[in-house]
Motif scaffolding. Structure first.
Motif, short mmCIF file in Angstrom:
data_model
loop_
_atom_site.label_atom_id
_atom_site.label_comp_id
_atom_site.label_asym_id
_atom_site.label_seq_id
_atom_site.Cartn_x
_atom_site.Cartn_y
_atom_site.Cartn_z
N TYR A 1 24.05 -20.57 -26.51
CA TYR A 1 23.38 -19.55 -25.71
C TYR A 1 22.01 -20.00 -25.23
O TYR A 1 21.39 -19.35 -24.39
N CYS A 2 21.50 -21.10 -25.75
CA CYS A 2 20.07 -21.39 -25.63
C CYS A 2 19.74 -22.37 -24.51
O CYS A 2 20.39 -23.40 -24.36
N GLN B 1 6.24 -22.26 -33.27
CA GLN B 1 7.69 -22.30 -33.04
C GLN B 1 8.06 -23.58 -32.30
O GLN B 1 7.28 -24.10 -31.51
N ARG C 1 16.07 -16.52 -37.48
CA ARG C 1 17.08 -15.52 -37.12
C ARG C 1 18.46 -15.97 -37.58
O ARG C 1 18.83 -17.12 -37.38
N GLU D 1 20.93 -14.75 -36.22
CA GLU D 1 21.59 -14.63 -34.90
C GLU D 1 22.74 -13.63 -34.88
O GLU D 1 22.91 -12.88 -33.93
N PRO E 1 17.33 -8.53 -26.78
CA PRO E 1 18.58 -8.62 -26.01
C PRO E 1 18.96 -10.07 -25.77
O PRO E 1 18.08 -10.92 -25.55
N TYR E 2 20.24 -10.35 -25.83
CA TYR E 2 20.74 -11.65 -25.38
C TYR E 2 20.63 -11.69 -23.86
O TYR E 2 20.93 -10.71 -23.19
N ILE E 3 20.15 -12.82 -23.34
CA ILE E 3 20.01 -12.98 -21.88
C ILE E 3 20.64 -14.31 -21.48
O ILE E 3 20.31 -15.36 -22.06
N LEU F 1 14.09 -20.24 -23.02
CA LEU F 1 15.26 -20.05 -23.88
C LEU F 1 16.35 -19.31 -23.12
O LEU F 1 17.53 -19.46 -23.38
N TYR F 2 15.93 -18.47 -22.17
CA TYR F 2 16.86 -17.67 -21.38
C TYR F 2 16.26 -17.47 -20.01
O TYR F 2 15.06 -17.72 -19.80
N1 5AD Z 1 18.86 -14.88 -25.06
C1 5AD Z 1 18.08 -14.22 -25.95
N2 5AD Z 1 17.52 -14.81 -27.01
C2 5AD Z 1 17.72 -16.13 -27.17
N3 5AD Z 1 17.30 -16.97 -28.12
C3 5AD Z 1 17.77 -18.20 -27.83
N4 5AD Z 1 18.49 -18.18 -26.70
C4 5AD Z 1 18.49 -16.88 -26.27
C5 5AD Z 1 19.08 -16.20 -25.18
N5 5AD Z 1 19.84 -16.84 -24.29
C6 5AD Z 1 16.58 -16.53 -29.31
C7 5AD Z 1 17.38 -16.88 -30.58
C8 5AD Z 1 16.42 -17.78 -31.35
C9 5AD Z 1 15.07 -17.39 -30.79
C10 5AD Z 1 14.02 -18.42 -30.96
O1 5AD Z 1 15.34 -17.19 -29.42
O2 5AD Z 1 17.64 -15.69 -31.30
O3 5AD Z 1 16.48 -17.60 -32.75
#
Ligand code: 5AD
Length: 330
Positions: free
Chosen positions: A53-54, A91, A147, A149, A218-220, A299-300
């Motif tokens: 996801y990252c 971080q 996390r 996750e 939120p996941y992005i 990261l997103y």
């Molecule tokens: N969307 C949201 N959070 C993310 N992280 C990494 N990629 C994404 C993403 N696509 C978050 C993860 C990680 C933190 C540093 O960033 O939860 O632990």
């Protein structure tokens, strides 16, 4: 005490008004109205991991990799001290080589000495050995974020490359606890395949392992991350709303922990961080990474690079703002 059916009902949005009122009351009664600051120093985007996801996963060749020098780190920390932030978070992508471990140790020591012990130091540097966790603790770091996750090992394996171990991650959380840190974990909300049951179980997991701090967002999607090919079950609006419900429920379940209102909330909603604080979050992490490095720590998609307007918050300036939950345990 909330039961799992009650948690699920709130997560479905059956009664947001009641939930948010209750969580705001609990926050006020248990941790007061202040939010604490942690100046976030993204010390390096080099990463040995390839999380699906990252945006800074190691196989994303489009990222220009950097590692700050000690001077840059101290300069950012100096800014945090002068701004009366109270704490910094260091971080980075995950690395376990000796050079990196020693560099972090040196950064932590210097931040503690130059600030006369005034700045609290939190680390967010992934899975390490117990020995490394102990070395960094001995250097002066006292909180660690890792996390999980997702608390569901099956979902964890779907969002990570083959071979990444959920139980190893949970073991790392235990090692952190045994090393003396205040321990923070968290999850992403709105991941592909993630159900409401998963989210309810995440909250129950936090309670069970008795965390001191939590960061959820939120996941992005990120264009260079393979997970982007799978659709989330939730729209962006739903992910924000779900994150607010998760924060509120966690505040009720674990009244005295620290809960962050995360940057990812802000990425999807310009008022996201304020909303998180209103429903029970009490930690903000202003980015103090040198401006020139920020574009390389995406990261997103759409990760904000500007600074937080702190005037909107009741800020606990100059305080470490430790987890009361941790203090209660002594
Ligand atoms: N969307 C949201 N959070 C993310 N992280 C990494 N990629 C994404 C993403 N696509 C978050 C993860 C990680 C933190 C540093 O960033 O939860 O632990």
């Amino acid at each position: 005490m909330l039961t799992k059916p009650q948690i699920l009902s709130y997560l479905q949005g059956d009664n947001d008004a009641e939930l948010f009122e209750l969580s705001a009351q609990v926050r006020q009664a248990e941790v007061g109205s202040e939010s604490y600051l942690r100046g976030l120093i993204e010390i390096s985007n080099r990463c040995a991991k390839d999380c699906l996801y990252c945006g800074i996963r190691c196989s994303n060749a489009a990222v220009e990799r950097y590692t700050l020098g000690l001077d840059d780190v101290l300069c950012s920390a100096q800014y945090a001290l002068e701004s009366n932030y109270g704490s910094v978070v260091i971080q980075a992508g995950e690395r376990t080589d000796d050079y990196f471990v020693t560099f972090i140790e040196q950064c932590v020591r210097k931040i503690k000495t130059f600030s006369n012990g005034k700045l609290g130091v939190t680390l967010s540097l992934g899975e390490q050995t117990a020995e490394v966790y102990q070395r960094w603790f001995a250097a002066g770091a006292h909180r660690y974020l890792l996390r999980v996750e997702s608390s569901n090992p099956k979902l964890y394996s779907r969002i990570h490359p083959t071979g990444y171990s959920w139980s190893k991650r949970v073991d790392a959380l235990k090692m952190l606890r045994n090393s003396g840190y205040q321990v923070g974990t968290g999850v992403m909300i709105g991941l592909p395949f993630q159900t409401l049951d998963d989210l309810a179980n995440d909250l129950i997991f936090f309670k069970k392992i008795d965390i001191d701090m939590c960061g959820m967002g939120p996941y992005i999607e990120h264009e260079a991350a393979p997970l982007t090919q799978y659709k989330s079950l939730y729209t962006n609006e739903q992910r924000i709303q779900m994150t607010l419900r998760m924060i509120a429920l966690l505040r009720i379940l674990m009244p005295r922990i620290n809960i962050a209102s995360t940057t990812a909330l802000h990425a999807l909603d310009p008022k996201g961080r304020e909303k998180g604080v209103a429903v029970g979050a009490n930690v903000l992490m202003p980015n103090i990474t040198p401006q020139i490095n920020r574009p390389n720590y995406q990261l997103y998609a759409g990760k904000p690079m500007n600074d937080i307007d702190l005037s909107a918050f009741d800020v606990g300036y100059g305080e470490w703002g430790d987890s009361r939950h941790f203090g209660d345990r002594d």
